[in-house]
Scaffold this motif. Structure first.
Motif, short mmCIF file in Angstrom:
data_model
loop_
_atom_site.label_atom_id
_atom_site.label_comp_id
_atom_site.label_asym_id
_atom_site.label_seq_id
_atom_site.Cartn_x
_atom_site.Cartn_y
_atom_site.Cartn_z
N UNK A 56 -6.45 1.93 46.62
CA UNK A 56 -5.89 2.82 45.60
C UNK A 56 -4.58 3.43 46.10
N UNK A 57 -4.56 3.89 47.35
CA UNK A 57 -3.36 4.51 47.91
C UNK A 57 -2.21 3.51 48.00
N UNK A 58 -2.52 2.29 48.42
CA UNK A 58 -1.48 1.26 48.54
C UNK A 58 -0.88 0.95 47.17
N UNK A 59 -1.74 0.82 46.17
CA UNK A 59 -1.26 0.56 44.81
C UNK A 59 -0.45 1.74 44.29
N UNK A 60 -0.93 2.94 44.56
CA UNK A 60 -0.23 4.14 44.10
C UNK A 60 1.16 4.23 44.73
N UNK A 61 1.26 3.98 46.04
CA UNK A 61 2.57 4.06 46.70
C UNK A 61 3.54 3.06 46.08
N UNK A 62 3.06 1.85 45.85
CA UNK A 62 3.93 0.81 45.30
C UNK A 62 4.40 1.17 43.90
N UNK A 63 3.48 1.62 43.05
CA UNK A 63 3.83 1.92 41.66
C UNK A 63 4.65 3.20 41.54
N UNK A 64 4.31 4.23 42.31
CA UNK A 64 5.10 5.46 42.28
C UNK A 64 6.52 5.20 42.75
N UNK A 65 6.67 4.40 43.81
CA UNK A 65 8.00 4.10 44.35
C UNK A 65 8.81 3.29 43.35
N UNK A 66 8.14 2.39 42.62
CA UNK A 66 8.85 1.50 41.69
C UNK A 66 9.18 2.21 40.37
N UNK A 67 8.21 2.98 39.83
CA UNK A 67 8.37 3.49 38.47
C UNK A 67 8.44 5.01 38.36
#
Length: 200
Positions: free
Chosen positions: A19-30
């Motif tokens: 969850x944290x890995x996905x959150x970091x990627x999506x928050x950084x991108x969008x």
């Protein structure tokens, strides 16, 4: 029938990490606003309810994703009650003692890690969508100037962090907190409420 997966079944720590890995990627991108709990859950291969179970709100998930050791709203919250013409001095007076504290060392380590990695977008999201939402709407005069005002403020504060805590420039690094706060306060106040070239 699909084959059974080998090895131990995924546990809570594996799920949290995904969850944290996905959150970091999506928050950084969008950014924060355009990233939903549902999209993070989908990217992590879990149910949205599980994200809420582990992290609570989207704001709390963002704090965990950025690895900030304190909820920034505990720091920023008092600014809601600060008169607009005192924000320039209130901001550094709140932030500098925190950055100089033991907890602040964790914040600086987090910032150093983010700047050295591929997650600079998380810092951008934090500045633009957390700080700007809390303060920017109060200084949006003329209408539409709030975001650029906050970015000028951010440029000053990030500069202090870089010079004092990351580059550790002397004698700036050893100046008393209040001296630094009093010196930059007029600049911050001008950015927040004064006339800015090109801003009509």
């Amino acid at each position: 029938m699909s084959p059974k997966r080998r090895g131990r079944p995924p546990g809570p720590s594996d799920t949290r990490d995904r969850i944290l890995a996905s959150a970091r990627e999506l928050f950084a991108r969008s950014g924060i606003d355009k990233t939903s709990i549902r999209s993070i859950a989908s990217a992590a291969g879990v149910d949205a309810a599980l994200v809420h179970h582990y992290f609570g709100t989207k704001q709390q998930l963002f704090i965990a994703a950025v690895r900030i050791p304190i909820d920034p709203m505990l720091v920023i919250g008092p600014l809601r009650e600060t008169p607009i013409d005192e924000l320039g001095s209130a901001l550094p007076s709140l932030l500098l003692p925190l950055w100089d504290s033991e907890m602040g060392a964790g914040l600086i380590a987090t910032l150093r890690s983010l700047l050295a990695g591929t997650e600079v977008g998380l810092i951008r999201s934090f500045l633009q969508e957390v700080i700007a939402v809390e303060v920017g709407s109060r200084v949006d005069n003329p209408v539409g100037s709030g975001p650029i005002r906050i970015q000028f403020v951010a440029s000053q504060l990030v500069g202090v962090v870089m010079a004092r805590y990351i580059l550790e420039l002397e004698p700036f690094k050893s100046l008393p907190v209040q001296q630094v706060a009093d010196t930059i306060a007029p600049n911050l106040q001008r950015y927040l409420t004064g006339d800015l070239p090109g801003v009509v």
